[in-house]
Scaffold this active site. Structure first.
Site, PDB file in Angstrom:
ATOM      1  N   SER A  82      -1.207  41.638  14.450  1.00  0.00           N
ATOM      2  CA  SER A  82      -0.368  42.186  13.185  1.00  0.00           C
ATOM      3  C   SER A  82      -0.072  43.484  12.909  1.00  0.00           C
ATOM      4  O   SER A  82       1.043  43.716  11.859  1.00  0.00           O
ATOM      5  CB  SER A  82      -1.672  41.653  11.409  1.00  0.00           C
ATOM      6  OG  SER A  82      -2.081  39.989  11.814  1.00  0.00           O
ATOM      7  N   LYS A  85       3.675  43.052  12.889  1.00  0.00           N
ATOM      8  CA  LYS A  85       4.649  43.001  10.798  1.00  0.00           C
ATOM      9  C   LYS A  85       5.444  43.931  10.704  1.00  0.00           C
ATOM     10  O   LYS A  85       5.705  44.254  10.041  1.00  0.00           O
ATOM     11  CB  LYS A  85       3.562  42.338  10.132  1.00  0.00           C
ATOM     12  CG  LYS A  85       3.097  41.267  10.767  1.00  0.00           C
ATOM     13  CD  LYS A  85       1.464  40.792   9.082  1.00  0.00           C
ATOM     14  CE  LYS A  85       1.249  38.951   9.213  1.00  0.00           C
ATOM     15  NZ  LYS A  85       0.168  39.282  10.692  1.00  0.00           N
ATOM     16  N   SER A 142      -1.750  41.104   5.299  1.00  0.00           N
ATOM     17  CA  SER A 142      -1.002  40.439   6.625  1.00  0.00           C
ATOM     18  C   SER A 142      -0.894  39.342   6.967  1.00  0.00           C
ATOM     19  O   SER A 142      -1.589  38.357   7.719  1.00  0.00           O
ATOM     20  CB  SER A 142      -2.442  40.733   7.517  1.00  0.00           C
ATOM     21  OG  SER A 142      -1.686  40.848   8.500  1.00  0.00           O
TER      22      SER A 142
END
Length: 414
Positions: A82, A85, A142
């Site tokens: 993640s 991101k 997230s």
């Protein structure tokens, strides 16, 4: 940590040849003397003298200048989970700055966005949330579903958005990065490096410091309004450092079975912001411990030099202009970080003006460079730009200038 600041200094130019002069410095804080490193120090030797990092890949970068302080296997491609991101958020803030979207826009969740697994806020097909709320969901919780919803809203599809991600990465010099999705779910070919993560993290926090307002939220709630009714959903930040580390300012965690445990951790102390990237840690505890070790090392062992003499530092000759010179100033602050224990008060600066500058000159046009030297070795440059507009000389302007010079010369001989 020692921090050295430069006060603005007006430089009288131009003199023929090379002009060198010492920086006007002030030592604000000093700790123990630093180890003397030689130019032959390799990255491997710096690792052994630095913090003990158990994770396979790591890097520590000073945010303002982009200087790398310490690294370990920082160019090996790995799954980022993640931490992907960070790029997704960067493109969202790009779109906000360009006026393509606003924080108040309503974004509708597609069936595809709602189908994302992994970490999510359980958006339902047809549900709408504002851009502001979806940024919060991405930065704090997230949320994979929120990422896809925003990607579709900005670019029409996740595929088109991912293409933009890769283009943005290329523009940042992220040469070892290839994105396949916008949220970091394990996918063949979706990979980056610790160095590249640091580069995109720096771009995000330098150009869009508002991200800290989101990434520093510890707990919050969002409201789902769907066909089933209205319900509250709690968000808890996945980055435990914002509660455990006094100087933390963000930024993003990530973990999957393929990527292991990753984090891009930002922190600020005494006006200096650092980025610590950890990839492939065995567990969550290790990634945070390694990040803290890097940040403590940076704040405790480095000397930071900042030259903010951005005012007029040169008068640059202009050919064919209504003025014979144009004032120039630094395009921004110059940053340098030292880990060798060098005496940064010995830094010297040299102005290199642009030759053959011809009118018209626009405010902000390139006018030269300020070059920095330490012990005779160049350590960096900062651009000089024109401080004003200079129009092209007309015939009447040239005639008037010639007459002025004629009368001035006559006056000298009378």
């Amino acid at each position: 940590m020692r921090k050295i600041l430069i006060y603005p200094l007006t430089i009288l130019l131009l003199l023929p040849g090379v002009l060198m002069y010492p920086a006007n410095v002030l030592t604000l804080q000093a700790e123990e003397p630093q180890r003397e490193n030689t130019e032959e120090d390799t990255a491997e030797e710096q690792q052994t003298s630095g913090p003990e990092i158990t994770s396979p890949s790591a890097i520590l970068m000073e945010a303002a200048g982009g200087n790398v302080i310490w690294e370990k296997d920082a160019d090996t491609r790995r799954a980022p989970a993640s931490v992907t991101k960070v790029m997704t958020l960067l493109l969202i803030f790009d779109a906000l700055e360009e006026g393509k979207i606003t924080l108040e826009d309503d974004v509708q969740t597609s069936e595809y966005a709602a189908s994302m697994g992994g970490s999510q806020v359980f958006l339902e097909p047809g549900e709408t949330q504002t851009v502001d709320t979806l940024i919060k969901c991405i930065a704090v919780a997230s949320a994979n579903d929120a990422c896809v919803a925003m990607a579709e809203y900005i670019s029409g599809s996740e595929e088109a958005f991912v293409e933009q991600m890769n283009q943005r990465a290329e523009g940042l010099g992220m040469v070892n990065t290839h994105f396949v999705n916008c949220n970091g779910l394990d996918t063949d070919g979706h990979e980056t490096t610790a160095r590249d993560i640091a580069l995109m993290s720096r771009e995000l926090i330098i150009h869009y410091p508002k991200i800290h307002e989101y990434s520093m939220i510890w707990m919050d709630t969002i409201t789902h309004v769907t066909r089933k009714g209205t319900s509250e959903f709690g968000l808890t930040n996945t980055n435990k450092l914002i509660r455990q580390y006094a100087y933390a300012t963000g930024l993003k965690t990530g973990s999957t079975s393929n990527a292991g445990f990753c984090v891009s951790a930002t922190a600020e102390k005494d006006g200096v912001e650092l980025i610590a990237v950890i990839m492939g840690a065995d567990n969550s505890k290790d990634r945070f411990q390694d990040a803290v070790k890097l940040l403590d090392y940076g704040f405790g062992k480095c000397t930071f030099y900042v030259d903010d003499a951005v005012k007029n530092v040169a008068e640059v000759p202009v050919t064919g202009g209504i003025q014979e010179e144009v004032s120039a100033h630094m395009a921004g602050k110059f940053h340098y970080v030292d880990t060798t224990g060098a005496d940064l008060s010995q830094i010297r600066r040299k102005v290199e003006v642009r030759k053959g500058l011809r009118a018209p000159v626009g405010k902000g046009d390139p006018a030269g460079e300020m070059v920095y030297y330490l012990n005779g070795k160049e350590i960096g440059r900062q651009k000089l730009v024109a401080s004003e507009n200079v129009g092209r000389m007309r015939y009447t302007d040239a005639l008037e200038r010639t007459m002025d010079r004629f009368f001035l010369e006559n006056a000298k001989h009378q």
